[in-house]
Design a protein around this motif. Structure first.
Motif, short mmCIF file in Angstrom:
data_model
loop_
_atom_site.label_atom_id
_atom_site.label_comp_id
_atom_site.label_asym_id
_atom_site.label_seq_id
_atom_site.Cartn_x
_atom_site.Cartn_y
_atom_site.Cartn_z
N PHE A 30 0.85 -1.19 0.00
CA PHE A 30 0.00 0.00 0.00
C PHE A 30 0.89 1.24 0.00
CE2 PHE A 30 -2.36 -3.27 2.32
CZ PHE A 30 -3.61 -3.24 1.70
N THR A 31 0.43 2.26 -0.68
CA THR A 31 1.01 3.59 -0.55
C THR A 31 -0.02 4.45 0.15
OG1 THR A 31 2.32 3.34 -2.56
CG2 THR A 31 1.95 5.58 -1.77
N VAL A 32 0.37 5.06 1.25
CA VAL A 32 -0.61 5.74 2.10
C VAL A 32 -0.02 7.04 2.62
CG1 VAL A 32 0.15 4.40 4.10
CG2 VAL A 32 -2.11 5.46 4.13
N GLU A 33 -0.88 8.02 2.79
CA GLU A 33 -0.44 9.34 3.26
C GLU A 33 -0.16 9.31 4.76
OE1 GLU A 33 -2.93 13.26 3.59
OE2 GLU A 33 -2.16 13.11 1.53
N VAL A 34 0.89 9.98 5.15
CA VAL A 34 1.28 10.08 6.56
C VAL A 34 1.35 11.55 6.94
CG1 VAL A 34 3.09 9.60 8.26
CG2 VAL A 34 2.61 7.94 6.44
N GLU A 38 1.91 11.30 13.58
CA GLU A 38 1.10 10.09 13.59
C GLU A 38 1.91 8.86 14.02
OE1 GLU A 38 -2.56 10.71 10.56
OE2 GLU A 38 -0.68 10.07 9.64
N VAL A 39 1.15 7.85 14.44
CA VAL A 39 1.73 6.57 14.83
C VAL A 39 1.27 5.51 13.82
CG1 VAL A 39 1.86 7.14 17.28
CG2 VAL A 39 -0.22 6.07 16.38
N VAL A 40 1.85 4.32 13.91
CA VAL A 40 1.54 3.27 12.94
C VAL A 40 0.05 2.93 12.96
CG1 VAL A 40 1.92 0.82 12.40
CG2 VAL A 40 3.87 2.31 12.90
N LEU A 41 -0.56 2.93 14.14
CA LEU A 41 -1.98 2.60 14.21
C LEU A 41 -2.83 3.61 13.43
CD1 LEU A 41 -4.12 0.67 15.33
CD2 LEU A 41 -4.22 2.08 17.39
N ASP A 42 -2.42 4.88 13.42
CA ASP A 42 -3.12 5.89 12.61
C ASP A 42 -3.11 5.49 11.14
OD1 ASP A 42 -3.76 7.74 14.70
OD2 ASP A 42 -1.69 8.46 14.67
N ILE A 43 -1.98 4.99 10.68
CA ILE A 43 -1.85 4.63 9.26
C ILE A 43 -2.69 3.40 8.95
CG2 ILE A 43 -0.21 4.18 7.41
CD1 ILE A 43 0.02 6.92 8.98
N ILE A 44 -2.72 2.44 9.88
CA ILE A 44 -3.57 1.27 9.68
C ILE A 44 -5.03 1.68 9.60
CG2 ILE A 44 -4.35 -0.89 10.74
CD1 ILE A 44 -1.56 -1.06 9.50
N HIS A 45 -5.45 2.62 10.44
CA HIS A 45 -6.82 3.13 10.40
C HIS A 45 -7.08 3.85 9.07
CE1 HIS A 45 -7.39 3.13 15.06
NE2 HIS A 45 -7.54 1.94 14.52
N ARG A 46 -6.09 4.59 8.56
CA ARG A 46 -6.28 5.27 7.28
C ARG A 46 -6.42 4.26 6.15
NH1 ARG A 46 -2.59 9.16 7.64
NH2 ARG A 46 -4.21 10.48 8.53
N THR A 50 -9.60 4.06 3.63
CA THR A 50 -9.43 4.48 2.24
C THR A 50 -9.15 3.35 1.24
OG1 THR A 50 -7.06 4.88 2.59
CG2 THR A 50 -8.57 6.74 2.99
N GLN A 51 -8.51 2.26 1.70
CA GLN A 51 -8.08 1.26 0.73
C GLN A 51 -8.43 -0.19 1.10
OE1 GLN A 51 -3.96 1.86 -0.80
NE2 GLN A 51 -3.91 3.69 0.51
#
Length: 263
Positions: A30-34, A38-46, A50-51
């Motif tokens: 995945f390519t995801v906005e950071v 933020e922490v890793v859990l924020d990215i997992i939630h994003r 979104t994807q």
């Protein structure tokens, strides 16, 4: 719908996340906005938003106190909510996988029931029979010795990283793991615990029933503890020393024999 502009300071990160279930799985890219802070859990939630809306992840407090969001990030057991994105290089691929020591339920969620089964095998604190509620008295230094161990949030990262559990499935039946050996050490250090008077020898059971001898004090459990508990130095090594004294020290053996005769 027009695409929203990126927030100031945001960047695109490359994530590899394990997707699968009990039948198997693989890493998905995945390519995801950071965003900043933020922490890793924020990215997992994003990613979920979104994807990958069906991505399974366990979490609760997002404050490093519930132990729910344990996973392996770039191969190291961590809490996702306490792992800041700022610790990684922006060009680095970040791999998130479930805890390897436990069976996968789905995606990043593992079955940690092994740990609850081990917890039930340890006899609880036994209050002194001669004291009633409100009559317990302890010195502050005695309180302090075990207070450190009470900080445990049961994230089970120490269990996950312990190679006795992680790499040898056949050991699980005989080995409680660092979290629960620490619990035995805490109870054994407690000056008011009357387990021995009720026939429970915590040092003997640690050795004979909970696999204390399997631990070779590599300190990997201490290294991953998010509460910075010195599991090895303050719990496991002292427990090993007391268990060895009980079993092999001739003076301790003689003292136990004399005590039995006078009782």
């Amino acid at each position: 719908m027009a695409e929203q502009p990126a927030a100031a300071g945001a960047y695109q990160a490359h994530f590899r996340v394990w997707r699968g279930d009990t039948d198997g799985g693989s890493l998905s890219d995945f390519t995801v906005e950071v965003h900043e802070g933020e922490v890793v859990l924020d990215i997992i939630h994003r990613l979920q938003a979104t994807q990958a809306p069906d991505l399974a992840v366990r979490w609760n407090c997002k404050a490093g106190k519930c132990g729910s969001c344990s996973a392996e990030i770039n191969g190291r057991p961590r809490l996702m909510c306490m792992t800041r994105m700022s610790v990684f290089d922006r060009t680095e691929t970040i791999t998130v996988t479930p805890m390897r020591a436990f069976p996968v339920v789905r995606d990043l969620v593992t079955d940690v029931s092994f740990n609850y089964a081990k917890a039930r095998e340890i006899p609880a604190f036994v209050p002194p029979p001669e004291l009633g509620p409100g009559e317990y008295r302890m010195r502050q230094e005695d309180v302090g010795r075990s207070q450190e161990f009470r900080k445990c949030i049961e994230c089970f990262l120490c269990q996950d990283t312990c190679h006795v559990v992680r790499d040898h499935e056949e050991n699980k039946a005989a080995f409680a793991g660092p979290r629960f050996l620490m619990r035995i050490a805490e109870l054994d250090m407690h000056p008011l615990d009357a387990a021995s008077e009720s026939g429970v020898d915590r040092k003997r059971t640690a050795q004979d029933e909970h696999g204390l001898g399997y631990c070779n004090i590599t300190k990997c459990c201490t290294e991953v503890c998010p509460e910075h508990i010195k599991i090895t130095d303050n719990a496991l090594i002292p427990l090993k020393e007391r268990a060895a004294d009980r079993k092999y020290d001739p003076l301790v053996w003689l003292g136990n024999k004399i005590r039995r005769r006078t009782e």
